[in-house]
Design an enzyme around this catalytic site. Structure first.
Site, PDB file in Angstrom:
ATOM      1  N   LYS A  53     -24.012  17.594 -27.638  1.00  0.00           N
ATOM      2  CA  LYS A  53     -24.305  16.442 -28.496  1.00  0.00           C
ATOM      3  C   LYS A  53     -25.308  15.531 -27.801  1.00  0.00           C
ATOM      4  O   LYS A  53     -26.308  15.113 -28.398  1.00  0.00           O
ATOM      5  CB  LYS A  53     -23.018  15.647 -28.790  1.00  0.00           C
ATOM      6  CG  LYS A  53     -22.076  16.353 -29.761  1.00  0.00           C
ATOM      7  CD  LYS A  53     -20.715  15.655 -29.835  1.00  0.00           C
ATOM      8  CE  LYS A  53     -19.726  16.496 -30.645  1.00  0.00           C
ATOM      9  NZ  LYS A  53     -18.340  16.102 -30.498  1.00  0.00           N
ATOM     10  N   GLN A  97     -14.064  12.091 -28.310  1.00  0.00           N
ATOM     11  CA  GLN A  97     -13.939  13.549 -28.349  1.00  0.00           C
ATOM     12  C   GLN A  97     -12.465  13.957 -28.367  1.00  0.00           C
ATOM     13  O   GLN A  97     -11.667  13.473 -27.569  1.00  0.00           O
ATOM     14  CB  GLN A  97     -14.658  14.157 -27.123  1.00  0.00           C
ATOM     15  CG  GLN A  97     -14.703  15.671 -27.096  1.00  0.00           C
ATOM     16  CD  GLN A  97     -15.545  16.275 -28.220  1.00  0.00           C
ATOM     17  OE1 GLN A  97     -16.494  15.668 -28.702  1.00  0.00           O
ATOM     18  NE2 GLN A  97     -15.184  17.471 -28.652  1.00  0.00           N
ATOM     19  N   ASP A 120     -17.781  10.056 -36.824  1.00  0.00           N
ATOM     20  CA  ASP A 120     -16.976  11.247 -37.091  1.00  0.00           C
ATOM     21  C   ASP A 120     -16.414  11.223 -38.515  1.00  0.00           C
ATOM     22  O   ASP A 120     -15.959  12.247 -39.026  1.00  0.00           O
ATOM     23  CB  ASP A 120     -15.767  11.274 -36.138  1.00  0.00           C
ATOM     24  CG  ASP A 120     -15.923  12.291 -35.014  1.00  0.00           C
ATOM     25  OD1 ASP A 120     -16.601  13.306 -35.229  1.00  0.00           O
ATOM     26  OD2 ASP A 120     -15.341  12.053 -33.938  1.00  0.00           O
TER      27      ASP A 120
HETATM   28  N1  GUN Z   1     -13.274  18.132 -31.299  1.00  0.00           N
HETATM   29  C1  GUN Z   1     -13.567  19.240 -32.032  1.00  0.00           C
HETATM   30  N2  GUN Z   1     -14.309  18.906 -33.104  1.00  0.00           N
HETATM   31  C2  GUN Z   1     -14.477  17.575 -33.061  1.00  0.00           C
HETATM   32  C3  GUN Z   1     -15.173  16.649 -33.892  1.00  0.00           C
HETATM   33  O1  GUN Z   1     -15.775  16.986 -34.931  1.00  0.00           O
HETATM   34  N3  GUN Z   1     -15.131  15.354 -33.496  1.00  0.00           N
HETATM   35  C4  GUN Z   1     -14.477  14.950 -32.375  1.00  0.00           C
HETATM   36  N4  GUN Z   1     -14.469  13.656 -32.085  1.00  0.00           N
HETATM   37  N5  GUN Z   1     -13.830  15.784 -31.579  1.00  0.00           N
HETATM   38  C5  GUN Z   1     -13.840  17.085 -31.930  1.00  0.00           C
END
Ligand code: GUN
Length: 288
Positions: A53, A97, A120
């Protein structure tokens, strides 16, 4: 039948190219969209996702910061950090996360992120907006899936859509988006009786269970579009989805590969959400 491969990497690149002029226009106003990712602990998979990311944001000329916190951080300390980011005008998007260590209450922590910075789309205000058909910030993976279906020209009006997995992150929001697009939606979960009876009806099958290769070829309707959200690493190091790709690609009309399918789209839609959040925070809606 030999399915066509839905290339999430190529579509991601196309969307990112399309975003460049918008990013330029925002930056011309002296604003650089910025994301802060909060990473708690040292889960290796999470570290990889967070690094991907971060690198994507930097490459696109956006600001990205990773706040790494120890796995034994207390809930109060983590909430204090989130409140600080909520109040920081330079931070446009906040992402915690997941998964978090067991002693932390993920659902509670997510609700402390300011909804307008919740890139998110997990905050209940964003989830509720999606539910009532007035989406604000849409969860990135479902948003990316809808872009893939749109790009493929898949007819959703009147289609049978079956979703395997009922999570807040993927299953529930993709159900709402597909329903809004006119599909008849079934959501299956781990207790569903005769799962194959449902999946075999699906014109569009979305699988997000985290169980490697659980959907076999004989569970798929000939000519279906199959979206595989899973990313599982086998003992031999190979990455596989929740769908048995070799079998499914003999039956389906189109299928997403793992890797290179849904994964790249999730990051790209995080860019889209961060740009959207920035524009809304600065009253720049007219740019889009
Ligand atoms: N862990 C796995 N997928 C995601 C996601 O889309 N967002 C976040 N914050 N954590 C994740």
């Amino acid at each position: 039948m030999n399915a066509s491969i839905i290339d999430g990497k190529a579509l991601s690149e196309k969307i990112k190219q399309g975003l460049a002029p918008t990013i330029e226009a925002i930056k011309a106003k002296g604003i650089t969209p910025s994301l802060t990712v909060v990473l708690v602990g040292e889960d290796p998979a999470s570290q990889v996702y967070v690094r991907n990311k971060h690198n994507t944001f930097i490459k696109m000329g956006l600001d990205s910061e990773v706040v790494s916190l120890p796995s034994d951080i207390s809930q109060a300390e983590l909430l204090a950090k989130i409140h600080q980011l909520n109040e920081d005008p330079k931070v446009n998007g906040i992402l915690v996360q997941l998964p978090l260590p067991d002693h932390l209450d993920s659902q509670l922590i997510i609700q402390h992120i300011k909804a307008e910075k919740d890139v998110d789309g997990f905050h209940r205000l964003n989830a509720g907006a999606l539910m009532t058909g007035e989406p604000q910030l849409i969860p990135c993976t479902p948003y990316g899936i809808m872009k893939m279906l749109e790009d493929q020209g898949v007819t959703l009006r009147g289609a049978e859509a079956v979703i395997v997995g009922a999570s807040n992150i993927v299953g529930k929001p993709i159900a709402l988006l597909l329903q809004k697009a006119g599909a008849t939606v079934t959501i299956c979960n781990s207790k569903t009786k005769d799962l194959a009876a449902h999946t075999k009806r699906a014109d569009v099958l979305v699988v997000a269970t985290g169980r490697p290769m659980m959907i076999s070829g004989d569970m798929i309707k000939p000519g279906a579009v199959v979206i595989d959200v899973g990313i599982n690493r086998l003992d031999n190091g190979k990455l596989v989805g929740d769908v048995n790709f070799d079998e499914a690609s003999q039956v389906a009309a189109a299928i997403t590969p793992v890797p290179g399918g849904v994964g790249p789209m999730t990051i790209t839609m995080l860019l889209v959400n961060t740009i959207q959040a920035t524009m809304q925070q600065h009253g720049l809606e007219e740019l889009s």
